[in-house]
Design a protein around this motif. Sequence first.
Motif: not given
Length: 130
Positions: A94-103, A114-117, A122-125
């Motif tokens: 929901p916070w916009g990041l793509i996450e995968m979990w391992v241990r 992964e931080i989407p574009a 990633r955006r220059d505000t």
Amino acid sequence: MEILSSRIILRPADYPATLAFYRDGLGLAIAREYPGGTVLFAGQSLVEVAAHGGTGAATAFDGAIWLQVRDVSDAAAELSLKGIPIDRPPVREPWGLIEMWVRDPDGVPVVLVEIPADHPIRRDTRSSDH
């Protein structure tokens, strides 16, 4: 797999108390703040105190290692080929990041991110007229 950045991430039961401990008690400087969390400088690393998972003991966890990668799907394929079990496949949070979990072998959670574009990280505000 290329690691672009990393940090230790905490999701405490009491966000204000944990933030105060790291910021005020240990004296870690704020790297950035976002709705629901604070990232602090810790020498050559970062510590993120996140409240976006909710509050209370049920949403807390002991911590995780956060590793930013260029493409989480590629990382998932690479880890699968190496026989590393994936606890949770890539999901856009929901916070916009793509996450995968391992241990790791001791059970320490490792979050590959992964931080989407189009994500605010990633955006220059800054305004272009400055």
